[in-house]
Design an enzyme around this catalytic site. Structure first.
Site, PDB file in Angstrom:
ATOM      1  N   ASP A   1     -15.423   2.288   2.596  1.00 20.24           N
ATOM      2  CA  ASP A   1     -15.220   0.917   3.151  1.00 20.24           C
ATOM      3  C   ASP A   1     -16.366   0.054   2.876  1.00 20.24           C
ATOM      4  O   ASP A   1     -16.327  -1.338   3.043  1.00 20.24           O
ATOM      5  CB  ASP A   1     -14.658   0.736   4.587  1.00 20.24           C
ATOM      6  CG  ASP A   1     -13.356   1.356   4.947  1.00 20.24           C
ATOM      7  OD1 ASP A   1     -12.722   1.664   3.861  1.00 20.24           O
ATOM      8  OD2 ASP A   1     -13.090   1.891   5.955  1.00 20.24           O
TER       9      ASP A   1
ATOM     10  N   LYS B   1      -6.805  -0.045  -1.065  1.00 20.64           N
ATOM     11  CA  LYS B   1      -7.200  -0.531   0.025  1.00 20.64           C
ATOM     12  C   LYS B   1      -6.264  -1.909   0.295  1.00 20.64           C
ATOM     13  O   LYS B   1      -5.440  -2.270  -0.102  1.00 20.64           O
ATOM     14  CB  LYS B   1      -8.693  -0.753   0.034  1.00 20.64           C
ATOM     15  CG  LYS B   1      -9.487   0.656   0.099  1.00 20.64           C
ATOM     16  CD  LYS B   1      -9.213   1.546   1.013  1.00 20.64           C
ATOM     17  CE  LYS B   1      -9.877   2.761   0.960  1.00 20.64           C
ATOM     18  NZ  LYS B   1      -9.416   3.792   2.190  1.00 20.64           N
TER      19      LYS B   1
ATOM     20  N   ARG C   1       0.839  -1.244  -0.016  1.00 18.14           N
ATOM     21  CA  ARG C   1      -0.132  -0.047   0.008  1.00 18.14           C
ATOM     22  C   ARG C   1       0.606   1.354  -0.106  1.00 18.14           C
ATOM     23  O   ARG C   1       1.854   1.256   0.723  1.00 18.14           O
ATOM     24  CB  ARG C   1      -1.079  -0.037   1.053  1.00 18.14           C
ATOM     25  CG  ARG C   1      -1.996  -1.190   1.026  1.00 18.14           C
ATOM     26  CD  ARG C   1      -3.100  -1.193   2.135  1.00 18.14           C
ATOM     27  NE  ARG C   1      -3.704  -0.107   2.087  1.00 18.14           N
ATOM     28  CZ  ARG C   1      -4.701  -0.129   3.046  1.00 18.14           C
ATOM     29  NH1 ARG C   1      -4.762  -0.752   4.289  1.00 18.14           N
ATOM     30  NH2 ARG C   1      -5.592   1.042   3.047  1.00 18.14           N
TER      31      ARG C   1
END
Ligand code: S3P
Length: 445
Positions: free
Chosen positions: A326, A353, A128
């Site tokens: 989310d 994510k 990430r």
């Protein structure tokens, strides 16, 4: 951080889902409760803390930097902080597991302390991007040695005193905003974050609650300007963490999709910077009633009464994305069962994510018979009009809790089993997921 052996599972619904459940504490608020308590002088008490792996990684890191954090047998967490400016040099690398929030927010804290910390994480976290926090924290004076692409493992060398910053967020990210504000706590002068698109505001609410001087104004273009006065003294607090709307989303959509269902999910946070999913699902025809609206721990909360509802496809306005960022994986599942077409755009952030949630959901939904078109920044889904999906596939969770839970819910409305190759990542945010779903009448095998 979870066990190496994968734990495959498939979920089914022999009948309607019924009952009352309580989801665990909000992940964002839990992280911040530990971090801010660890910076207050005196004892803070936190009840309802999410005891998931991500939050436990934050607790371990704050202990490694000097805070005293103890969980009582009564489930109450007691934290004795070190004071703003008092964090100690950790003796070894901070293992962040799967948690992007722990990593980015703690990088902010370290950035303005006279300490050096190394951050490591699992395979998902190590992919990430951290450049989004390295850039502003570097402008404040911290130094970084990162793996290629601004990734973990990385080392942060803090600067004390750091340089106050005025920074306009180039991506709508509460993690970046919070990293800068947390760095600003131990920085002389005023640190300003300009947020063109509002993101979750838990940091602002909680910093104020702990006694920091923080002001929010709007500029002429409607952007929020958050100004924090540094070298703050935080006062210990008693915090009650409300239930996590991002966890509630899974039983909520399950109840909407499984015929005959009638479920109450108690004590769910409905902060408007988080509650986008409820509005979108209602627009699609969902029957969701908010009962007993109240304030818990400085956050609006309600019990959600959810009844099975036929859903219709809509165009989801990109502007709601930050308030439900989310929740898109489970909204994709809901859209796959709606009648007509659901168009979702403006979701570039989903690609960075815990997994690339656009690619992974598009592939998995196609494998179980949904009609989906992947877009660079979203998805178009042609729903079944309520008919079950075909199912009959094994889905790779890709170390992503929300992918695992989304396909567990998809299994409830599929003819053939949907096998999730590894449910272990669910322990990062919602360890009670399987127990609560089976208490409502789902079966897990
Ligand atoms: C979080 C912010 C969100 C969210 C994450 C938790 C937080 O990320 O996806 O699960 O607690 O600040 P971004 O706002 O950085 O996209």
């Amino acid at each position: 951080m979870h066990a190496a052996a994968p734990s495959p599972s498939s979920f089914s619904a022999p009948g309607a889902l019924r009952g009352r459940i309580r989801v665990p504490g909000d992940k964002s608020i839990s992280h911040r409760s530990l971090m801010l308590s660890a910076l207050a002088v005196g004892e803070s008490r936190v009840s309802g803390l999410l005891e998931g792996e991500d939050v436990l990684a934050t607790a371990a890191a704050m202990r490694a930097m000097g805070a005293d954090i103890v969980r009582g047998d009564d489930g109450l967490w007691r934290i004795h902080g070190v004071g703003v400016g008092g964090l100690l040099q950790p003796g070894q690398a901070l293992d962040m597991g799967n948690s992007g929030t722990s990593t980015r927010l703690l990088m902010g804290l370290v950035a303005s302390h006279p300490i050096t910390a190394t951050f490591i994480g699992d395979a998902s976290l190590s992919k990430r991007p951290m450049g989004r926090v390295i850039e502003p924290l570097g402008l404040m004076g911290a130094e970084f040695t990162a793996s290629p692409g601004g990734r973990l493992p990385l080392m942060v060398r803090g600067l004390c005193p750091a340089v106050p910053l005025e920074y306009r967020l180039p991506v709508a990210s509460a993690q970046v905003k919070s990293a800068i504000l947390l760095a600003g706590l131990n920085t002389p002068g005023t640190t300003r974050v300009i947020e063109p698109v509002p993101t979750r505001d838990h940091s602002e609410r909680m910093l104020r609650g702990f006694g920091a001087a923080l002001e929010v104004t709007e500029d002429d273009d409607g952007a929020r300007i958050i100004a924090l006065t540094g070298e703050a003294e935080l006062r210990p607090q008693a915090i009650t963490v409300p239930g996590d709307p991002s966890s509630a989303a899974f039983p909520l959509v399950a109840a909407l999709l499984v015929p005959g269902s009638d479920v109450v999910i108690e004590n769910v946070g409905i902060n408007e910077t988080r509650a986008g999913l409820i509005g979108v699902l209602r627009e699609m025809g969902a029957d969701i009633a908010l009962l007993h609206e109240r304030v818990v721990g400085g956050e609006p909360v309600a019990d959600l009464h959810v009844r099975h509802s036929p859903l219709s496809g809509i165009e989801v306005p990109p502007s709601v994305a930050p308030s439900m960022i989310d929740e898109f994986p489970i909204l994709f599942v809901a859209s796959a069962l709606a009648s007509g077409r659901t168009v979702m755009r403006g979701l570039d952030e989903l690609r960075v994510k815990e997994s690339d949630r656009i690619a992974v959901m598009a592939e998995g939904l196609s494998a179980i018979g949904a009609r989906v078109e992947e877009l660079p920044d979203g998805m178009v889904i042609e729903g079944t009009g309520g008919d079950p999906l075909a199912g009959g596939a094994t889905i790779a969770a890709n170390l992503d809790h929300r992918i695992a839970m989304s396909f567990a819910v998809a299994g409830l409305v599929s003819r053939q089993p949907v096998i999730v190759d590894d449910m272990a990542p669910v322990a990062t945010s919602f360890p009670q997921f399987t127990t609560l779903m089976t208490s409502l009448g789902a079966e897990a095998a």
